[in-house]
Design a protein around this motif. Sequence first.
Motif, PDB file in Angstrom:
ATOM      1  N   THR A 131       0.892  -1.032   0.010  1.00 21.84           N
ATOM      2  CA  THR A 131       0.002  -0.013   0.096  1.00 21.84           C
ATOM      3  C   THR A 131       0.842   1.269  -0.031  1.00 21.84           C
ATOM      4  O   THR A 131       2.123   1.145   0.309  1.00 21.84           O
ATOM      5  CB  THR A 131      -1.011  -0.066   1.320  1.00 21.84           C
ATOM      6  OG1 THR A 131      -1.869   1.182   1.201  1.00 21.84           O
ATOM      7  CG2 THR A 131      -0.265   0.147   2.425  1.00 21.84           C
ATOM      8  N   TRP A 132       0.206   2.387  -0.314  1.00 22.27           N
ATOM      9  CA  TRP A 132       1.005   3.788  -0.279  1.00 22.27           C
ATOM     10  C   TRP A 132       0.035   4.430   0.546  1.00 22.27           C
ATOM     11  O   TRP A 132       0.178   5.985   0.564  1.00 22.27           O
ATOM     12  CB  TRP A 132       1.118   4.239  -1.726  1.00 22.27           C
ATOM     13  CG  TRP A 132      -0.022   4.451  -2.627  1.00 22.27           C
ATOM     14  CD1 TRP A 132      -0.779   5.629  -2.834  1.00 22.27           C
ATOM     15  CD2 TRP A 132      -0.660   3.381  -3.306  1.00 22.27           C
ATOM     16  NE1 TRP A 132      -1.455   5.353  -3.871  1.00 22.27           N
ATOM     17  CE2 TRP A 132      -1.815   3.964  -4.154  1.00 22.27           C
ATOM     18  CE3 TRP A 132      -0.306   2.075  -3.662  1.00 22.27           C
ATOM     19  CZ2 TRP A 132      -2.225   3.452  -4.972  1.00 22.27           C
ATOM     20  CZ3 TRP A 132      -1.066   1.372  -4.455  1.00 22.27           C
ATOM     21  CH2 TRP A 132      -2.073   2.132  -5.400  1.00 22.27           C
ATOM     22  N   ASP A 140       0.429   6.621   7.188  1.00 24.68           N
ATOM     23  CA  ASP A 140       0.975   5.646   8.291  1.00 24.68           C
ATOM     24  C   ASP A 140      -0.221   5.611   9.346  1.00 24.68           C
ATOM     25  O   ASP A 140      -0.420   4.438   9.889  1.00 24.68           O
ATOM     26  CB  ASP A 140       2.177   6.473   8.995  1.00 24.68           C
ATOM     27  CG  ASP A 140       3.391   6.543   8.651  1.00 24.68           C
ATOM     28  OD1 ASP A 140       3.712   5.540   7.620  1.00 24.68           O
ATOM     29  OD2 ASP A 140       4.185   7.385   8.558  1.00 24.68           O
ATOM     30  N   VAL A 198      -2.334   3.077   7.888  1.00 23.80           N
ATOM     31  CA  VAL A 198      -1.628   1.347   8.157  1.00 23.80           C
ATOM     32  C   VAL A 198      -1.656   0.904   9.582  1.00 23.80           C
ATOM     33  O   VAL A 198      -2.173  -0.049   9.516  1.00 23.80           O
ATOM     34  CB  VAL A 198      -0.037   1.601   7.706  1.00 23.80           C
ATOM     35  CG1 VAL A 198       0.648   0.459   8.074  1.00 23.80           C
ATOM     36  CG2 VAL A 198      -0.039   1.661   6.186  1.00 23.80           C
ATOM     37  N   ARG A 217       5.713  -0.742   1.786  1.00 24.01           N
ATOM     38  CA  ARG A 217       5.341   0.455   1.063  1.00 24.01           C
ATOM     39  C   ARG A 217       5.568   0.386  -0.347  1.00 24.01           C
ATOM     40  O   ARG A 217       6.408   0.087  -0.836  1.00 24.01           O
ATOM     41  CB  ARG A 217       6.249   1.514   1.810  1.00 24.01           C
ATOM     42  CG  ARG A 217       6.101   2.671   1.462  1.00 24.01           C
ATOM     43  CD  ARG A 217       4.707   3.621   1.929  1.00 24.01           C
ATOM     44  NE  ARG A 217       4.670   3.657   3.318  1.00 24.01           N
ATOM     45  CZ  ARG A 217       3.551   4.148   3.776  1.00 24.01           C
ATOM     46  NH1 ARG A 217       2.434   4.316   3.157  1.00 24.01           N
ATOM     47  NH2 ARG A 217       3.609   4.215   5.326  1.00 24.01           N
ATOM     48  N   ARG A 265       6.471   1.934  -3.686  1.00 25.28           N
ATOM     49  CA  ARG A 265       7.169   3.048  -4.058  1.00 25.28           C
ATOM     50  C   ARG A 265       6.590   3.764  -5.330  1.00 25.28           C
ATOM     51  O   ARG A 265       6.412   3.227  -6.562  1.00 25.28           O
ATOM     52  CB  ARG A 265       8.748   2.624  -4.409  1.00 25.28           C
ATOM     53  CG  ARG A 265       9.406   1.995  -3.350  1.00 25.28           C
ATOM     54  CD  ARG A 265      10.798   1.454  -3.932  1.00 25.28           C
ATOM     55  NE  ARG A 265      11.673   2.706  -4.251  1.00 25.28           N
ATOM     56  CZ  ARG A 265      12.825   2.355  -4.827  1.00 25.28           C
ATOM     57  NH1 ARG A 265      13.116   1.207  -5.243  1.00 25.28           N
ATOM     58  NH2 ARG A 265      13.539   3.460  -4.970  1.00 25.28           N
ATOM     59  N   THR A 281       8.830  -2.518  -6.700  1.00 22.49           N
ATOM     60  CA  THR A 281       8.013  -2.952  -5.297  1.00 22.49           C
ATOM     61  C   THR A 281       7.553  -4.256  -5.344  1.00 22.49           C
ATOM     62  O   THR A 281       7.886  -5.140  -4.466  1.00 22.49           O
ATOM     63  CB  THR A 281       6.923  -1.936  -4.975  1.00 22.49           C
ATOM     64  OG1 THR A 281       7.450  -0.519  -4.917  1.00 22.49           O
ATOM     65  CG2 THR A 281       6.319  -2.210  -3.633  1.00 22.49           C
TER      66      THR A 281
END
Length: 392
Positions: free
Chosen positions: A41-42, A45, A48, A66, A68, A79
Amino acid sequence: MSRLLFITWDGPQTSYLTGLFLPILTRLRQSGHSPHVLQFTWGSDEKVVETKRTCESQGVPYRMVRVRRIAGGIGPFLTAVAGSLAIRRAVRDWKIDLLMPRSLMPALSVLCLWTTRGLSIVFDADGFAADERADFQGLSRSSMTYRLLKWVERRMVRLADSVMVRTTKAADILQADSRTDVAKFFVVTNGRDPSAYAGERPSRPDNSLRLCYVGSIGDQYLPDQMLELARTIRQSVPGTTLELFTGDTQNAVEALGRANLADAAWITVRQIPPAAIPAALKSCDLALALRKKCYSTQGVAPIKIGEYVMAGLPIIGTAGVGEVDSLIKAGVMFPFDGDHGAATQWVIEKFLPNKVHLAQEARRLGTELFGIERSVRGYEAAIRYARAAKAH
């Protein structure tokens, strides 16, 4: 029973993991399986942390990779390739014996493993991701990206011990393209917990007709046609209102502007949390589910269809998108083909005089066809087949 790793790739705007898949994984856990989650995922925080807390509160261990977001598609591609290391660590740390990659980027990560020896693989194809990008995001079918994604799809279908799809048409297409065993394909549903939609529908003092739509607002969902249809119905059924439950509020506002409905008091746009959707739908009467038909839509099963009928809402929607034939046959879905007059006539002659009966029938079919128990049975069947295939 399996120790499975569910591998998913999600943008920050989606809640598919916690809203759709986690309840299914939790039911699998209650059946004796041991599910774990690896999410690419992007998201922020905070998102997440929230996702991790939600998963682990249900007894499902969670890790994140994470994504990219650099140099266009290069960052996500790198990624996915490097993500094979995260999969290998998860397999080692959690003693995983079954991988369940969902869609193409997690499939690429699995293909990049040095070996899958000793691991059963259930591939959740979940639509035609490459063709969706071609149909709706401008990706050329002659481009290297498209060809790579189709190679991943074909290779993963062949490698997997079993394959989960959302429609029988998707199974036919993938089987023909990969030339693999038809027996390893399993049609599974995007099931929801019917108890969230249980209880009496709230009574209203007015006798208005409340239309609704839930989900994204994009070109593939034909918002301009949907608004014109709602306006046509309102012309024949005074007092009709339309509720748009969506996180794409900007796209909704733009669509209203194009339809000269920006100031229409009878239309409301609201973003609501997933937990509030059942109650919101139950306050309405009739749902809209239009979808542009193209190659990729042969493999999708709109989640909103199950949500609508479990809430007791008959539907005006596009035939051939998802497994909706039984709904059309039962009379709780009108197959819309662009004829606003025919749809309005159905509302007046078929729906309004039979509102109570159609609501009850929609609810019954929703529970039977789109309840979470049916989804869990489909997942379990795919897992059993995969483990048996690996054993042989």
